[in-house]
Design a protein around this motif. Structure first.
Motif, short mmCIF file in Angstrom:
data_model
loop_
_atom_site.label_atom_id
_atom_site.label_comp_id
_atom_site.label_asym_id
_atom_site.label_seq_id
_atom_site.Cartn_x
_atom_site.Cartn_y
_atom_site.Cartn_z
N SER A 168 0.84 -1.20 0.00
CA SER A 168 0.00 0.00 0.00
C SER A 168 0.88 1.25 0.00
O SER A 168 2.01 1.25 0.48
CB SER A 168 -0.94 0.01 1.21
N GLN A 169 0.33 2.31 -0.56
CA GLN A 169 1.05 3.58 -0.58
C GLN A 169 0.65 4.43 0.62
O GLN A 169 -0.50 4.41 1.06
CB GLN A 169 0.78 4.33 -1.88
N LEU A 227 -3.02 8.56 5.97
CA LEU A 227 -3.30 9.41 4.81
C LEU A 227 -2.66 8.72 3.61
O LEU A 227 -1.49 8.36 3.64
CB LEU A 227 -2.70 10.80 4.98
N ARG A 228 -3.46 8.50 2.56
CA ARG A 228 -2.96 7.78 1.39
C ARG A 228 -3.53 8.39 0.12
O ARG A 228 -4.63 8.93 0.13
CB ARG A 228 -3.41 6.33 1.44
N PRO A 229 -2.79 8.24 -0.99
CA PRO A 229 -3.37 8.67 -2.27
C PRO A 229 -4.56 7.78 -2.61
O PRO A 229 -4.59 6.60 -2.25
CB PRO A 229 -2.23 8.46 -3.28
N THR A 230 -5.54 8.33 -3.30
CA THR A 230 -6.71 7.54 -3.70
C THR A 230 -6.46 6.75 -4.98
O THR A 230 -7.23 5.87 -5.32
CB THR A 230 -7.94 8.45 -3.90
N GLN A 231 -5.38 7.10 -5.68
CA GLN A 231 -4.97 6.36 -6.87
C GLN A 231 -3.48 6.11 -6.77
O GLN A 231 -2.76 6.87 -6.13
CB GLN A 231 -5.27 7.15 -8.15
N LYS A 232 -3.00 5.04 -7.40
CA LYS A 232 -1.57 4.72 -7.37
C LYS A 232 -0.79 5.80 -8.12
O LYS A 232 -1.17 6.22 -9.21
CB LYS A 232 -1.32 3.36 -8.00
#
Length: 114
Positions: free
Chosen positions: A66-67, A101-106
């Motif tokens: 996961s990012q 907190l993560r990006p919603t797209q790669k």
């Protein structure tokens, strides 16, 4: 509602937040509060280690691949025997659970958050 002191936009630009992919995750057995040791790939900026108190919201296997978003220009800090090189960002709920907190797209590892 309490607010923090204001900072300038120039101050904000000094904070380097980048996206990385979790390559490995394991329990930090030395930590007083439950934590994971994460190895995060920031692309051209290398692989960095972080000790993150996110055990209540995440299982180890769901973190790998996961990012995440982390502050990458703090000086390294020793945390329960681990050289923590980056600060993984999370929202802390009232009960203490930390939600990443993560990006919603790669996106590409190492991209800067603006």
């Amino acid at each position: 509602m309490d607010t923090e002191p204001s900072i300038s936009f120039d101050d904000f630009l000094k904070i380097e937040m980048r996206v990385g992919t979790v390559r490995s995750a394991k329990r930090n057995e030395k930590a007083k509060k439950p934590a994971y040791i994460l190895e995060i790939d920031f692309g051209q900026f290398g692989v960095k280690t972080s000790s993150a108190q996110i055990t209540e919201a995440y299982q180890l296997d769901e973190l790998i691949g996961s990012q995440v978003i982390a502050v990458t220009n703090f000086p390294p800090k020793r945390v329960a025997g681990v050289k923590s090189e980056v600060l993984v960002l999370a929202v802390v709920e009232e009960d203490g659970r930390a939600i990443l907190l993560r990006p919603t797209q790669k996106v590409e590892n190492g991209m800067r958050v603006a």
